[in-house]
Design a protein around this motif. Sequence first.
Motif, short mmCIF file in Angstrom:
data_model
loop_
_atom_site.label_atom_id
_atom_site.label_comp_id
_atom_site.label_asym_id
_atom_site.label_seq_id
_atom_site.Cartn_x
_atom_site.Cartn_y
_atom_site.Cartn_z
N ASN A 277 3.27 7.53 2.15
CA ASN A 277 4.29 8.54 1.87
C ASN A 277 5.27 8.65 3.03
N PRO A 278 6.55 8.85 2.72
CA PRO A 278 7.51 9.16 3.78
C PRO A 278 7.36 10.61 4.21
N ILE A 279 8.05 10.98 5.27
CA ILE A 279 8.24 12.39 5.61
C ILE A 279 9.42 12.88 4.78
N GLN A 280 9.25 14.02 4.12
CA GLN A 280 10.29 14.56 3.24
C GLN A 280 10.84 15.84 3.85
N ARG B 73 6.03 5.34 -6.38
CA ARG B 73 6.41 6.75 -6.23
C ARG B 73 7.92 6.89 -6.19
N PRO C 194 2.61 3.11 9.17
CA PRO C 194 1.52 3.77 9.89
C PRO C 194 1.25 3.08 11.22
N MET D 113 0.84 -1.19 0.00
CA MET D 113 0.00 0.00 0.00
C MET D 113 0.88 1.25 0.00
N THR D 114 0.39 2.26 -0.65
CA THR D 114 1.15 3.52 -0.68
C THR D 114 1.20 4.15 0.70
N TRP E 54 11.01 9.03 -5.14
CA TRP E 54 11.47 10.07 -4.22
C TRP E 54 12.97 10.29 -4.47
N SER F 53 8.48 17.59 -5.63
CA SER F 53 8.60 16.68 -4.48
C SER F 53 8.67 15.21 -4.86
N VAL F 54 7.86 14.78 -5.82
CA VAL F 54 7.71 13.33 -6.04
C VAL F 54 7.23 13.08 -7.47
N SER F 55 7.56 11.91 -7.99
CA SER F 55 7.08 11.50 -9.30
C SER F 55 6.70 10.01 -9.21
N THR F 56 6.45 9.40 -10.35
CA THR F 56 6.17 7.96 -10.38
C THR F 56 7.01 7.31 -11.49
N TRP G 225 5.33 7.72 -14.99
CA TRP G 225 5.51 9.03 -15.60
C TRP G 225 6.93 9.19 -16.13
#
Lengths: 233, 233
Positions: free
Chosen positions: A4-7, A169, A23, A1-2, A171, A180-183, A186
């Motif tokens: 996100n980290p803390i950036q 994602r 989580p 599951m996606t 990073w 900040s982010v891509s995939t 993309w």
Amino acid sequence: MTTNPIQLFDTESSTFTYILAAPGDTDAVIIDPVARHWERDLRHLERLGLKLRLVLETHAHADHVTSAGKLCEMTGALAAVPGGCGIAPAELQLQDGEVLRFGPGEEIRVLHTPGHTAGSMSYAWRRNVFTGDALLIDGCGRTDFQGGSAQALYDSVTGKLFTLPDDTRVWPGHDYQGQSVSTIGWEKRHNARLAGRSRADFARLMDQLDLPRPKLIDVAVPANRNLGLPHGG
Amino acid sequence: MTTNPIQLFDTESSTFTYILAAPGDTDAVIIDPVARHWERDLRHLERLGLKLRLVLETHAHADHVTSAGKLCEMTGALAAVPGGCGIAPAELQLQDGEVLRFGPGEEIRVLHTPGHTAGSMSYAWRRNVFTGDALLIDGCGRTDFQGGSAQALYDSVTGKLFTLPDDTRVWPGHDYQGQSVSTIGWEKRHNARLAGRSRADFARLMDQLDLPRPKLIDVAVPANRNLGLPHGG
């Protein structure tokens, strides 16, 4: 599951630092921390109620000094680094394909992605990949020092990173344009340096960049090979 | 469950923009987008495979112009703004306690948190709270214009935001020191302006700040009351 980290961001070198945690759990991993921000980063762990278990480096950086050694000293976390980067004091010398574990059942998959430097690695976690200076958002790292190779980078990105699921994602280790982010999907379709380009074309493009030598390289690389800690003593 | 948003940064005004999406779903919400980054932000939505449903503003900003109107025009998303901020063209004029819904079952709770401006609101989502300029990391917004009031801000933060669960992540509207996120528990115990201070003490402290008038206020506030779109026509 996606998840996100803390950036976190360093404005001097445009470097991203990442904090990873499952989580609801308290175990944390930090990737590519920056020397001058070690207190900021410990404060973030404290604020979030997290315990640092692992400090990961994607490579021996040439543009900033790491706080990996300092963070390990302060927290008892282990340093985990690419086996081929000459970062001798790190407890864990990682090899391609290895899996790092933390928290209740979290797995980080180690991907050797040479080209920016010979030893560079990327780290895959929960449909995220932390690409260091291999793959950047709509770009890639330079390939003209520390065993860099445009051919190797092309193979790492197209043959390894681009085989991850499209919705993974991305990073990056740096961004210079407020992104900040891509995939993976993309970047495969649109990356200005890599999409639709042959290996030979890419190598020609990288050869022509003619970039200045990084100002900090002679200080940063030796320092980073010692996890940012003072030498000798 | 904790789910981190995507955090984007504007270096000119040190403003954070946030993209919210449920793991595995494609519906997205954006909070406090910045005019000069509208293409960057649309590109992020595209890269992540997200569809923009709502654009939220925490208040009528004095230091930068919003891209809310532009993003709504480009995507068909609805603009949702604090009812008391004079942002007339927004479809949704929010009131305290309202719940916004998006995606498969996501809820954003609207919290009226006046003090930085009279209309300012915070938005709570999945153990996160987006506090705009009410509560900042180890600080708070100024209270000397647009109906600002130190007493009101004290009541908003201590009486409303500090009643959220301690592990609620605080995502501020700005940070000027490279910080990304905090928690309600940490701010309650340590916030340099608010922790352990009485209402009268806090008001005295805010009165003494003697801050310069924001350079952009005369341009930004009228522009933001029109969602950043050109007036008239």
